[in-house]
Write a protein that holds these residues in place. Structure first.
Motif, PDB file in Angstrom:
ATOM      1  N   LEU A 297     -13.528  -4.625  31.572  1.00 18.00           N
ATOM      2  CA  LEU A 297     -12.815  -5.429  30.577  1.00 18.00           C
ATOM      3  C   LEU A 297     -11.307  -5.331  30.785  1.00 18.00           C
ATOM      4  N   GLY A 298     -10.810  -4.135  31.104  1.00 17.00           N
ATOM      5  CA  GLY A 298      -9.388  -3.991  31.380  1.00 17.00           C
ATOM      6  C   GLY A 298      -8.946  -4.777  32.594  1.00 17.00           C
ATOM      7  N   MET A 299      -9.783  -4.795  33.624  1.00 14.81           N
ATOM      8  CA  MET A 299      -9.463  -5.584  34.813  1.00 14.81           C
ATOM      9  C   MET A 299      -9.452  -7.077  34.500  1.00 14.81           C
ATOM     10  N   LEU A 300     -10.397  -7.510  33.658  1.00 14.53           N
ATOM     11  CA  LEU A 300     -10.439  -8.923  33.274  1.00 14.53           C
ATOM     12  C   LEU A 300      -9.174  -9.336  32.543  1.00 14.53           C
ATOM     13  N   MET A 301      -8.715  -8.497  31.613  1.00 16.55           N
ATOM     14  CA  MET A 301      -7.557  -8.859  30.808  1.00 16.55           C
ATOM     15  C   MET A 301      -6.244  -8.776  31.579  1.00 16.55           C
ATOM     16  N   SER A 302      -6.254  -8.156  32.747  1.00 16.52           N
ATOM     17  CA  SER A 302      -5.031  -8.057  33.542  1.00 16.52           C
ATOM     18  C   SER A 302      -4.992  -9.059  34.686  1.00 16.52           C
ATOM     19  N   ARG A 303      -5.983  -9.920  34.773  1.00 20.24           N
ATOM     20  CA  ARG A 303      -5.986 -10.913  35.849  1.00 20.24           C
ATOM     21  C   ARG A 303      -4.827 -11.893  35.679  1.00 20.24           C
ATOM     22  N   VAL A 337      -5.906  -4.102  25.395  1.00 16.33           N
ATOM     23  CA  VAL A 337      -7.040  -3.538  26.117  1.00 16.33           C
ATOM     24  C   VAL A 337      -7.765  -2.510  25.256  1.00 16.33           C
ATOM     25  N   ILE A 338      -7.021  -1.688  24.534  1.00 16.99           N
ATOM     26  CA  ILE A 338      -7.647  -0.672  23.697  1.00 16.99           C
ATOM     27  C   ILE A 338      -8.447  -1.317  22.566  1.00 16.99           C
ATOM     28  N   LEU A 339      -7.894  -2.342  21.938  1.00 12.92           N
ATOM     29  CA  LEU A 339      -8.623  -3.028  20.872  1.00 12.92           C
ATOM     30  C   LEU A 339      -9.879  -3.702  21.401  1.00 12.92           C
ATOM     31  N   ALA A 340      -9.761  -4.349  22.555  1.00  7.40           N
ATOM     32  CA  ALA A 340     -10.929  -5.010  23.134  1.00  7.40           C
ATOM     33  C   ALA A 340     -12.006  -3.997  23.508  1.00  7.40           C
ATOM     34  N   ALA A 341     -11.611  -2.879  24.091  1.00  7.69           N
ATOM     35  CA  ALA A 341     -12.584  -1.840  24.449  1.00  7.69           C
ATOM     36  C   ALA A 341     -13.225  -1.237  23.206  1.00  7.69           C
ATOM     37  N   MET A 342     -12.452  -1.105  22.125  1.00 13.92           N
ATOM     38  CA  MET A 342     -13.009  -0.563  20.887  1.00 13.92           C
ATOM     39  C   MET A 342     -14.097  -1.484  20.331  1.00 13.92           C
ATOM     40  N   LEU A 343     -13.802  -2.794  20.261  1.00 11.50           N
ATOM     41  CA  LEU A 343     -14.793  -3.730  19.734  1.00 11.50           C
ATOM     42  C   LEU A 343     -16.014  -3.820  20.635  1.00 11.50           C
ATOM     43  N   MET A 344     -15.800  -3.778  21.949  1.00  7.15           N
ATOM     44  CA  MET A 344     -16.937  -3.818  22.863  1.00  7.15           C
ATOM     45  C   MET A 344     -17.798  -2.566  22.720  1.00  7.15           C
ATOM     46  N   ALA A 345     -17.168  -1.403  22.522  1.00  9.59           N
ATOM     47  CA  ALA A 345     -17.933  -0.171  22.331  1.00  9.59           C
ATOM     48  C   ALA A 345     -18.757  -0.218  21.045  1.00  9.59           C
ATOM     49  N   LYS A 346     -18.169  -0.760  19.969  1.00  6.73           N
ATOM     50  CA  LYS A 346     -18.919  -0.889  18.722  1.00  6.73           C
ATOM     51  C   LYS A 346     -20.074  -1.866  18.879  1.00  6.73           C
ATOM     52  N   LEU A 347     -19.847  -2.966  19.610  1.00  7.14           N
ATOM     53  CA  LEU A 347     -20.922  -3.919  19.865  1.00  7.14           C
ATOM     54  C   LEU A 347     -22.038  -3.273  20.685  1.00  7.14           C
ATOM     55  N   GLU A 348     -21.660  -2.494  21.677  1.00  7.11           N
ATOM     56  CA  GLU A 348     -22.657  -1.825  22.512  1.00  7.11           C
ATOM     57  C   GLU A 348     -23.491  -0.842  21.695  1.00  7.11           C
ATOM     58  N   ARG A 349     -22.856  -0.073  20.839  1.00  6.83           N
ATOM     59  CA  ARG A 349     -23.597   0.887  20.014  1.00  6.83           C
ATOM     60  C   ARG A 349     -24.513   0.181  19.028  1.00  6.83           C
ATOM     61  N   TYR A 350     -24.078  -0.966  18.500  1.00  6.05           N
ATOM     62  CA  TYR A 350     -24.936  -1.733  17.597  1.00  6.05           C
ATOM     63  C   TYR A 350     -26.154  -2.286  18.339  1.00  6.05           C
ATOM     64  N   LEU A 351     -25.938  -2.782  19.556  1.00 10.29           N
ATOM     65  CA  LEU A 351     -27.055  -3.320  20.328  1.00 10.29           C
ATOM     66  C   LEU A 351     -28.074  -2.243  20.671  1.00 10.29           C
ATOM     67  N   ARG A 352     -27.617  -1.030  20.892  1.00 10.87           N
ATOM     68  CA  ARG A 352     -28.556   0.053  21.206  1.00 10.87           C
ATOM     69  C   ARG A 352     -29.450   0.391  20.021  1.00 10.87           C
ATOM     70  N   ARG A 353     -29.010   0.075  18.817  1.00  9.18           N
ATOM     71  CA  ARG A 353     -29.830   0.349  17.637  1.00  9.18           C
ATOM     72  C   ARG A 353     -30.889  -0.723  17.397  1.00  9.18           C
TER      73      ARG A 353
END
Length: 573
Positions: A297-303, A337-353
């Motif tokens: 995600l960080g690489m995507l946002m720095s393109r 990047v930090i905000l995007a990674a935070m939301l993606m991490a929360k989405l990932e944890r929700y999907l695992r449930r």
């Protein structure tokens, strides 16, 4: 022969290694035990322990260790200042011991699980081979037999499997704990065999009071600093390389067509390109997501092709004639990047449930990346891009039109920021100033430098004024190191304990910062202060150099004179 062996280099190395092992064990023990340590990090001079229960740490015992210069508690993080010469080796020993203790605990759980399984299998085999006994008479008498003990039998409500609820609870309690569950237990709060606080005393500790608004802000900044700390070596390397290349070009010592110089430029540009990737990696790791997905995600946002989604044209910038450095993280700010990674991490944890475990590997990475990318590019990117642009413009406006007051406030407050350890997060802001094409200079670093050298001036005054042999031994080398940019040994190990020298150093930093802000002294890079920072000052001309050295003398002299005038004070607890 034995005495020669004791003084040999190999024997000295073994002695130092054993000393580090013992010190690491003491730090772990006095921090509440190995099970109380959630994570361990380090910066230049500090061991940073993130604890499950910060109240279990024994601060007084830690402060009595001769290697410990000072202790700071910021939120749930315990910061132990040990100096730059011990930090890396001590951090490595702490990590090894924590890993060893965790492995021993896992091995013990696995052995207990195997023994319970074997015992249960033997009992099941004996029950199958034993003749059936009539149980109706015992039930009629209101008694039942269990493990040779008579217990009064009461009618229990029938639950699952047609058995009474009490029997189900007993059966569940006798089941061995699966390895997956024991792994989770290791990451939660458990009593430690090495903890100095017993369970009875720990249970009497009152719950922590609710955090105030200021406390929550400090916790948020500390959280951001935790993400920056693992990246400190990269920031330092990028700053030194960028300053070196700038100085070589200014002095004309390196022909631009030389192969070695172009390789040096390429290395510098590569570091800047990877910074946003590392922001995504460590942010996702800190928020409980998959780190490699955060790196993507960080690489995507720095393109460069999509930087325009943040409100700026998709272009690349060039700093001081260096190799073209792509804008990273929307004009160099780490927040998107930090905000995007935070939301993606929360989405990932929700999907695992909500998604079955059998398809986690196939489904969750794809959905997490798609969801995080959409949020990053269409929501976080534009908003954070505008916010970063406004913040940079505000800093530039304050520096341009209120440089004297700007430098006075920041120069005086920087030493207090260092106390909390939050100053490490400022390097991300400085990198953003350098990479922003509308600014392309660092006007914060010269102000920080004035605060650092002022601590050295106060330390020299303590050395001259005191007659305490131990204090003199710590003050002189600490003051000299402060002039090279490392201030924790003198600021936290000497000046803060005596109080008055620390106050005098803050005043010296304010005076030097005001002069620097008045003359708009700027630097070409970040990561170094004090005397080594001259490599970043000279590329902007000799006038910039003269004003920097004048501020250097003013900051050091003011702190030195005020310390002599106020006295060294008494040691604070």
């Amino acid at each position: 022969m034995r005495q020669e062996d004791q003084h040999s280099p190999a024997a000295k190395r073994r002695e130092r290694r054993q000393h580090m092992q013992e010190l690491a064990a003491q730090l772990i023990e006095q921090s509440g035990g190995w099970s109380n340590v959630q994570d361990v990090l380090h910066c230049t001079t500090r061991i940073r322990l993130r604890l499950h229960r910060p109240e279990l740490a024994n601060h007084s015992a830690l402060a009595e260790l001769p290697e410990v210069q000072n202790i700071r508690q910021v939120g749930g993080q315990l910061q132990i200042i040990v100096g730059p010469e011990l930090t890396f080796r001590l951090h490595r020993q702490i990590e090894r011991q924590l890993q060893r203790m965790s492995d021993l605990s896992l091995a013990g759980d696995a052995e207990a699980h195997q023994q319970n399984a074997e015992t249960e299998a033997e009992q099941s085999l004996q029950q199958r081979n034993a003749p059936e006994q009539p149980s109706r008479p015992a039930q009629q008498n209101g008694l039942m037999q269990s493990n040779g003990l008579e217990q009064h039998h009461s009618v229990e409500p029938m639950e699952q499997d047609g058995k009474p609820e009490a029997v189900n609870r007993q059966h569940a309690a006798e089941q061995p704990v699966p390895a997956s569950v024991s792994d989770k237990l290791l990451t939660t709060k458990q009593p430690s065999f090495s903890s100095t606080v017993d369970s009875a005393q720990a249970s009497n500790i009152p719950p922590a009071a609710p955090r105030s608004f200021i406390g929550r802000i400090i916790d948020a900044v500390a959280f951001f600093s935790d993400i920056i700390i693992p990246m400190i070596p990269v920031f330092v390397a990028a700053g030194i390389l960028l300053g070196t290349v700038s100085l070589l070009q200014f002095l004309g010592w390196a022909p631009t067509e030389a192969l070695w110089f172009r390789l040096l430029q390429l290395l510098t540009g590569s570091i800047f390109q990877i910074i946003s990737v590392m922001f995504g990696y460590y942010a996702a790791k800190r928020f409980g997501g998959t780190p490699v997905l955060g790196a993507v995600l960080g690489m995507l946002m720095s393109r460069p092709e999509i930087v325009g989604s943040g409100g700026m044209p998709p272009s690349v910038i060039s700093s001081f004639g260096l190799v073209a450095l792509p804008q990273f993280s929307y004009q160099g700010t780490a927040i998107p990047v930090i905000l995007a990674a935070m939301l993606m991490a929360k989405l990932e944890r929700y999907l695992r449930r909500i998604i079955p475990g059998s398809v986690h590997v196939l489904v969750i990475p794809v959905l997490s990346l798609l969801g995080g990318s959409v949020l990053a590019l269409f929501i976080i990117g534009p908003l954070a891009g505008l916010l970063g642009h406004w913040c940079a413009a505000l800093l530039e406006h304050l520096y341009a039109y209120g440089g004297t007051w700007f430098g006075l406030v920041l120069g005086g407050a920087y030493s207090s920021i260092v106390l909390t350890g939050l100053h490490q997060g400022l390097q991300a802001i400085e990198a953003g100033l350098i990479s922003n094409p509308t600014i392309a200079v660092n006007f914060l670093l010269p102000i920080w430098s004035m605060a650092n050298v002022a601590q050295g001036g106060a330390g020299l005054a303590v050395y001259m004024r005191t007659r305490d042999a131990g204090l003199r031994k710590a003050a002189l080398p600490g003051a000299l190191i402060a002039f090279l940019g490392i201030t924790e040994p003198i600021a936290l190990g000497v000046n803060l304990k005596l109080v008055r020298p620390f106050v005098a150093a803050a005043a010296g930093g304010a005076v030097g910062g005001a002069y620097i802000g008045w003359h708009h002294v700027v630097a070409s890079s970040f990561g170094l202060t004090g005397i080594p920072m001259l490599a970043f000052i000279i590329p902007f001309g000799w006038s910039n150099f003269v004003h920097y050295m004048t501020g250097f003398v003013l900051a050091t002299g003011t702190a030195f004179a005020l310390t002599l005038l106020l006295g060294r004070g008494r040691r604070s607890s």
